[in-house]
Scaffold this motif. Structure first.
Motif, PDB file in Angstrom:
ATOM      1  N   ASP A 107       0.837  -1.199   0.000  1.00 49.29           N
ATOM      2  CA  ASP A 107       0.000   0.000   0.000  1.00 49.29           C
ATOM      3  C   ASP A 107       0.871   1.247   0.000  1.00 49.29           C
ATOM      4  N   THR A 108       0.363   2.304  -0.605  1.00 44.14           N
ATOM      5  CA  THR A 108       1.015   3.607  -0.525  1.00 44.14           C
ATOM      6  C   THR A 108       0.367   4.356   0.632  1.00 44.14           C
ATOM      7  N   VAL A 109       1.186   4.781   1.580  1.00 44.28           N
ATOM      8  CA  VAL A 109       0.659   5.406   2.794  1.00 44.28           C
ATOM      9  C   VAL A 109       1.333   6.759   3.040  1.00 44.28           C
ATOM     10  N   LYS A 110       0.635   7.601   3.789  1.00 48.82           N
ATOM     11  CA  LYS A 110       1.203   8.844   4.306  1.00 48.82           C
ATOM     12  C   LYS A 110       1.351   8.656   5.805  1.00 48.82           C
ATOM     13  N   VAL A 111       2.568   8.790   6.300  1.00 49.53           N
ATOM     14  CA  VAL A 111       2.836   8.671   7.731  1.00 49.53           C
ATOM     15  C   VAL A 111       3.059  10.077   8.267  1.00 49.53           C
ATOM     16  N   TYR A 112       2.229  10.481   9.218  1.00 47.92           N
ATOM     17  CA  TYR A 112       2.342  11.794   9.849  1.00 47.92           C
ATOM     18  C   TYR A 112       3.180  11.615  11.116  1.00 47.92           C
ATOM     19  N   GLY A 113       4.455  11.997  11.035  1.00 45.88           N
ATOM     20  CA  GLY A 113       5.370  11.812  12.157  1.00 45.88           C
ATOM     21  C   GLY A 113       5.671  13.118  12.849  1.00 45.88           C
ATOM     22  N   ILE A 125       8.024  15.698  14.607  1.00 45.22           N
ATOM     23  CA  ILE A 125       9.429  16.082  14.572  1.00 45.22           C
ATOM     24  C   ILE A 125       9.627  17.141  15.644  1.00 45.22           C
ATOM     25  N   ARG A 126      10.633  16.936  16.482  1.00 38.71           N
ATOM     26  CA  ARG A 126      10.911  17.889  17.554  1.00 38.71           C
ATOM     27  C   ARG A 126      12.206  18.644  17.232  1.00 38.71           C
ATOM     28  N   GLU A 127      12.111  19.953  17.159  1.00 39.63           N
ATOM     29  CA  GLU A 127      13.263  20.821  16.899  1.00 39.63           C
ATOM     30  C   GLU A 127      13.368  21.798  18.053  1.00 39.63           C
ATOM     31  N   GLY A 128      14.292  21.537  18.954  1.00 40.74           N
ATOM     32  CA  GLY A 128      14.404  22.364  20.162  1.00 40.74           C
ATOM     33  C   GLY A 128      13.186  22.128  21.033  1.00 40.74           C
ATOM     34  N   ASN A 129      12.458  23.188  21.331  1.00 36.81           N
ATOM     35  CA  ASN A 129      11.222  23.028  22.097  1.00 36.81           C
ATOM     36  C   ASN A 129       9.992  23.196  21.210  1.00 36.81           C
ATOM     37  N   HIS A 130      10.200  23.270  19.895  1.00 38.83           N
ATOM     38  CA  HIS A 130       9.105  23.386  18.929  1.00 38.83           C
ATOM     39  C   HIS A 130       8.818  22.009  18.336  1.00 38.83           C
ATOM     40  N   GLU A 131       7.537  21.656  18.215  1.00 37.67           N
ATOM     41  CA  GLU A 131       7.148  20.364  17.670  1.00 37.67           C
ATOM     42  C   GLU A 131       6.253  20.578  16.459  1.00 37.67           C
ATOM     43  N   ARG A 132       6.527  19.836  15.381  1.00 31.49           N
ATOM     44  CA  ARG A 132       5.710  19.947  14.170  1.00 31.49           C
ATOM     45  C   ARG A 132       5.477  18.557  13.599  1.00 31.49           C
ATOM     46  N   ILE A 133       4.592  18.471  12.623  1.00 29.14           N
ATOM     47  CA  ILE A 133       4.274  17.193  11.993  1.00 29.14           C
ATOM     48  C   ILE A 133       4.808  17.209  10.570  1.00 29.14           C
ATOM     49  N   GLN A 134       5.545  16.156  10.204  1.00 25.94           N
ATOM     50  CA  GLN A 134       6.112  16.019   8.873  1.00 25.94           C
ATOM     51  C   GLN A 134       5.520  14.768   8.220  1.00 25.94           C
ATOM     52  N   TRP A 142       9.097   2.702  11.048  1.00 25.17           N
ATOM     53  CA  TRP A 142       8.273   3.376  12.040  1.00 25.17           C
ATOM     54  C   TRP A 142       7.711   2.362  13.023  1.00 25.17           C
ATOM     55  N   PRO A 143       7.759   2.622  14.316  1.00 22.23           N
ATOM     56  CA  PRO A 143       7.024   1.788  15.275  1.00 22.23           C
ATOM     57  C   PRO A 143       5.526   2.087  15.148  1.00 22.23           C
ATOM     58  N   LEU A 144       4.727   1.051  15.059  1.00 24.16           N
ATOM     59  CA  LEU A 144       3.298   1.220  14.814  1.00 24.16           C
ATOM     60  C   LEU A 144       2.582   1.908  15.967  1.00 24.16           C
ATOM     61  N   HIS A 145       2.982   1.611  17.201  1.00 25.00           N
ATOM     62  CA  HIS A 145       2.286   2.142  18.378  1.00 25.00           C
ATOM     63  C   HIS A 145       3.024   3.313  19.029  1.00 25.00           C
ATOM     64  N   SER A 146       3.951   3.926  18.312  1.00 21.18           N
ATOM     65  CA  SER A 146       4.728   5.024  18.870  1.00 21.18           C
ATOM     66  C   SER A 146       3.886   6.296  19.002  1.00 21.18           C
ATOM     67  N   PRO A 147       4.093   7.072  20.057  1.00 17.97           N
ATOM     68  CA  PRO A 147       3.399   8.364  20.152  1.00 17.97           C
ATOM     69  C   PRO A 147       3.937   9.375  19.137  1.00 17.97           C
ATOM     70  N   ASN A 148       5.093   9.101  18.532  1.00 19.31           N
ATOM     71  CA  ASN A 148       5.640   9.996  17.511  1.00 19.31           C
ATOM     72  C   ASN A 148       4.973   9.810  16.157  1.00 19.31           C
ATOM     73  N   GLU A 174       1.707  10.227  14.463  1.00 17.95           N
ATOM     74  CA  GLU A 174       0.401  10.849  14.696  1.00 17.95           C
ATOM     75  C   GLU A 174      -0.710  10.011  14.072  1.00 17.95           C
ATOM     76  N   LYS A 175      -0.578   9.735  12.762  1.00 14.44           N
ATOM     77  CA  LYS A 175      -1.554   8.875  12.090  1.00 14.44           C
ATOM     78  C   LYS A 175      -0.934   8.322  10.809  1.00 14.44           C
ATOM     79  N   VAL A 176      -1.544   7.253  10.311  1.00  9.44           N
ATOM     80  CA  VAL A 176      -1.141   6.635   9.054  1.00  9.44           C
ATOM     81  C   VAL A 176      -2.366   6.638   8.154  1.00  9.44           C
ATOM     82  N   GLU A 177      -2.198   7.233   6.966  1.00 13.79           N
ATOM     83  CA  GLU A 177      -3.315   7.388   6.039  1.00 13.79           C
ATOM     84  C   GLU A 177      -3.008   6.603   4.770  1.00 13.79           C
TER      85      GLU A 177
END
Length: 113
Positions: free
Chosen positions: A24-30, A32-41, A74-80, A82-85
């Motif tokens: 399957d082709t999937v989008k993994v929303y992971g 990313i922590r940069e310093g004290n700022h967190e974003r989704i890639q 990617w670990p499937l149950h990781s809190p890092n 966010e979601k797999v689409e």
């Protein structure tokens, strides 16, 4: 001892695990922590393999970036994670798609269901 470990691992499992298969082709929303700022890639690619069970389950996604193949596990149950689409379903006949590493261009595509 085993029951204690099982209870700890059961507490770390996600409630909703996405349904996707190898190919399957999937989008993994992971996250990313940069310093004290967190974003989704977003990492979009083809699932090469799924392995493990329970808390230790992982999946590997491969994409081509600027002509270079990039694989990420990617670990499937990781809190890092966010979601797999699921973008599209692939039609494959094997459990591990390692042969895609040697292929380039149209030959590296997986047929759609």
């Amino acid at each position: 001892m085993n029951e204690i470990i099982r209870e700890i691992e059961a507490a770390q499992l996600k409630e909703s695990v996405p349904e996707f298969c190898v190919g399957d082709t999937v989008k993994v929303y992971g996250k990313i922590r940069e310093g004290n700022h967190e974003r989704i890639q977003v990492f979009e690619g083809t699932v090469l393999k799924k392995q493990g069970g329970g808390n230790r389950a992982t999946f590997t996604v491969r994409k081509t970036s600027n002509g270079i193949g990039v694989e990420k596990t990617w670990p499937l149950h990781s809190p890092n994670v966010e979601k797999v689409e699921v973008v599209r379903r692939g039609k494959v006949r094997r459990a591990k798609l390692y042969y895609l590493r040697d292929r380039v261009g149209k030959r590296a595509k997986v047929k759609e269901k």
